[in-house]
Design a protein around this motif. Structure first.
Motif, short mmCIF file in Angstrom:
data_model
loop_
_atom_site.label_atom_id
_atom_site.label_comp_id
_atom_site.label_asym_id
_atom_site.label_seq_id
_atom_site.Cartn_x
_atom_site.Cartn_y
_atom_site.Cartn_z
N ASP A 1 0.75 -1.30 0.15
CA ASP A 1 0.05 0.08 0.19
C ASP A 1 0.84 1.39 0.05
OD1 ASP A 1 -3.15 0.39 1.18
OD2 ASP A 1 -2.04 2.02 0.92
N PHE A 2 0.26 2.51 -0.47
CA PHE A 2 1.15 3.67 -0.57
C PHE A 2 0.79 4.55 0.48
CE2 PHE A 2 -0.87 6.10 -4.39
CZ PHE A 2 -1.87 6.28 -3.54
N THR A 3 -0.06 4.19 1.58
CA THR A 3 -0.46 5.08 2.56
C THR A 3 0.34 4.28 3.68
OG1 THR A 3 -2.53 5.27 1.46
CG2 THR A 3 -2.37 5.91 3.74
N MET B 1 -2.03 3.00 6.59
CA MET B 1 -2.57 1.57 6.26
C MET B 1 -1.49 0.37 6.29
SD MET B 1 -5.29 0.23 5.15
CE MET B 1 -6.48 0.99 4.09
N GLY C 1 4.74 1.12 -1.11
CA GLY C 1 4.95 1.07 -2.28
C GLY C 1 3.85 1.32 -3.29
N ASP C 2 4.01 1.78 -4.52
CA ASP C 2 3.13 2.02 -5.49
C ASP C 2 2.89 0.87 -6.29
OD1 ASP C 2 1.44 3.12 -7.63
OD2 ASP C 2 2.16 5.22 -7.05
N ILE C 3 1.33 0.70 -6.66
CA ILE C 3 1.31 -0.71 -7.32
C ILE C 3 1.53 -0.37 -9.11
CG2 ILE C 3 -0.34 -1.77 -5.96
CD1 ILE C 3 -2.67 -0.97 -7.85
N ASN D 1 -8.58 -5.61 -3.97
CA ASN D 1 -9.96 -5.12 -3.74
C ASN D 1 -9.81 -3.72 -3.97
OD1 ASN D 1 -12.49 -5.47 -3.10
ND2 ASN D 1 -12.26 -5.17 -0.98
N CYS D 2 -10.61 -3.25 -4.90
CA CYS D 2 -11.04 -2.01 -5.16
C CYS D 2 -9.93 -0.88 -5.02
CB CYS D 2 -12.16 -1.61 -4.11
SG CYS D 2 -13.18 -0.45 -4.77
N VAL D 3 -8.66 -1.23 -5.74
CA VAL D 3 -7.57 -0.44 -5.76
C VAL D 3 -7.14 0.14 -7.31
CG1 VAL D 3 -5.31 -0.18 -5.16
CG2 VAL D 3 -6.60 -1.36 -3.52
N LEU E 1 -8.58 2.96 -8.75
CA LEU E 1 -8.12 4.21 -8.42
C LEU E 1 -6.84 4.83 -9.01
CD1 LEU E 1 -8.36 3.54 -4.51
CD2 LEU E 1 -10.02 4.55 -5.96
N VAL E 2 -6.08 3.87 -9.75
CA VAL E 2 -4.87 4.05 -10.44
C VAL E 2 -4.86 4.71 -11.54
CG1 VAL E 2 -2.40 2.95 -11.01
CG2 VAL E 2 -3.87 1.97 -8.87
N CYS F 1 -14.90 4.98 -4.62
CA CYS F 1 -14.05 4.07 -5.89
C CYS F 1 -14.87 4.46 -7.30
CB CYS F 1 -14.06 2.88 -5.47
SG CYS F 1 -12.99 2.61 -3.89
C1 LIG Z 1 -10.57 1.31 -1.45
S1 LIG Z 1 -9.16 1.18 -0.38
C2 LIG Z 1 -8.97 -0.74 -0.61
C3 LIG Z 1 -8.73 -1.14 0.81
C4 LIG Z 1 -8.52 -2.60 0.87
N1 LIG Z 1 -8.37 -3.40 -0.39
C5 LIG Z 1 -9.96 -3.45 1.47
O1 LIG Z 1 -10.49 -4.34 0.81
O2 LIG Z 1 -10.34 -2.95 2.65
C6 LIG Z 1 -7.78 1.47 -1.23
C7 LIG Z 1 -6.33 1.44 -0.86
O3 LIG Z 1 -5.63 1.34 -1.78
C8 LIG Z 1 -4.26 2.18 -1.58
N2 LIG Z 1 -3.94 2.62 -2.77
C9 LIG Z 1 -4.59 3.35 -3.78
N3 LIG Z 1 -3.81 3.38 -5.00
C10 LIG Z 1 -2.72 2.94 -4.79
C11 LIG Z 1 -1.41 2.71 -5.36
N4 LIG Z 1 -1.24 3.35 -6.76
N5 LIG Z 1 -0.38 1.98 -4.85
C12 LIG Z 1 -0.63 1.52 -3.79
N6 LIG Z 1 -1.75 1.46 -2.94
C13 LIG Z 1 -2.67 2.42 -3.46
C14 LIG Z 1 -4.95 3.15 -0.62
O4 LIG Z 1 -3.89 3.72 0.10
C15 LIG Z 1 -5.85 2.37 0.35
O5 LIG Z 1 -5.26 1.85 1.54
#
Ligand SMILES: C[S@@+](CC[C@H](N)C(=O)[O-])C[C@H]1O[C@@H](n2cnc3c(N)ncnc32)[C@H](O)[C@@H]1O
Length: 178
Positions: free
Chosen positions: A5-7, A10, A31-33, A49-51, A54-55, A100
């Motif tokens: 995760d990049f936060t 988290m 790190g960043d995905i 799940n749901c990431v 967002l990218v 999302c």
């Molecule tokens: C909607 S939440 C998903 C939470 C988790 N997968 C779940 O099921 O509860 C999105 C998460 O993705 C992370 N995230 C978003 N973009 C990212 C990226 N480019 N690289 C790494 N982490 C990322 C955020 O920091 C956040 O913790």
């Protein structure tokens, strides 16, 4: 298992939970995905799940997924995608309701990116329409427009996608066979 995760908050929370639950076979990396902090051909399975929705550069994220998977491995990701063009105002309303949604792309584009990155046997295993209550939609459209919208098939969908990196896979997953 490696979690990314990049936060930092988290990562800290995940580490704390793993400690509480006495999981000793997991580690969490910052790190960043789009640039995974994982060496090539390391993972049997990649889940998310749901990431990915967002990218900004989904192609990069899927090519990174391909890179870190072992040959014969697979991905299983849940995400939010669109079918048809949502009016902008509705996108905002949907974001408020479901979250999302803002980075979501068309389902066929999403699947095409996975294909372009070199994955095979791509399957949408689950698909569920995210329904926005009529009372919210009616703040953005009249009753007739609401009926037309519902009949149009346009909508936001939650999907689960499975795809394999075949045993004979070559290239780095960027789609250019380099
Ligand atoms: C909607 S939440 C998903 C939470 C988790 N997968 C779940 O099921 O509860 C999105 C998460 O993705 C992370 N995230 C978003 N973009 C990212 C990226 N480019 N690289 C790494 N982490 C990322 C955020 O920091 C956040 O913790």
């Amino acid at each position: 298992m490696i979690g990314v995760d990049f936060t930092q908050a988290m990562i800290d929370k995940a580490r704390l939970n793993a400690e509480k639950l006495e999981y000793n076979n997991v580690e969490f990396r910052f790190g960043d995905i789009e640039k995974l902090p994982v060496t090539a051909e390391k993972a049997d399975v990649v889940i998310s799940n749901c990431v990915l929705n967002l990218v900004p550069d989904k192609r990069k994220a899927f090519s990174e997924t391909f890179r870190v998977l072992k040959k014969g491995g697979h991905l299983s990701v849940s995400d939010v995608v669109l079918k048809g063009e949502l009016p902008d105002t509705l996108k905002q309303a949907a974001e408020m309701y479901a979250g999302c949604v803002s980075g979501a792309i068309q389902i066929q584009d999403y699947l095409q990116i996975i294909d372009d990155c070199g994955f095979t046997n791509i399957k949408v295993q689950k698909e569920k329409l995210i329904t926005i209550p009529d009372e919210i939609l009616l703040s953005y459209m009249n009753q007739k427009e609401l009926s037309d919208f519902k009949a149009s098939g346009i909508g936001i969908y939650s999907i689960t996608v499975y795809a394999e990196k075949s045993n004979s896979a070559s290239g780095c997953g960027c789609g250019c066979n380099c």
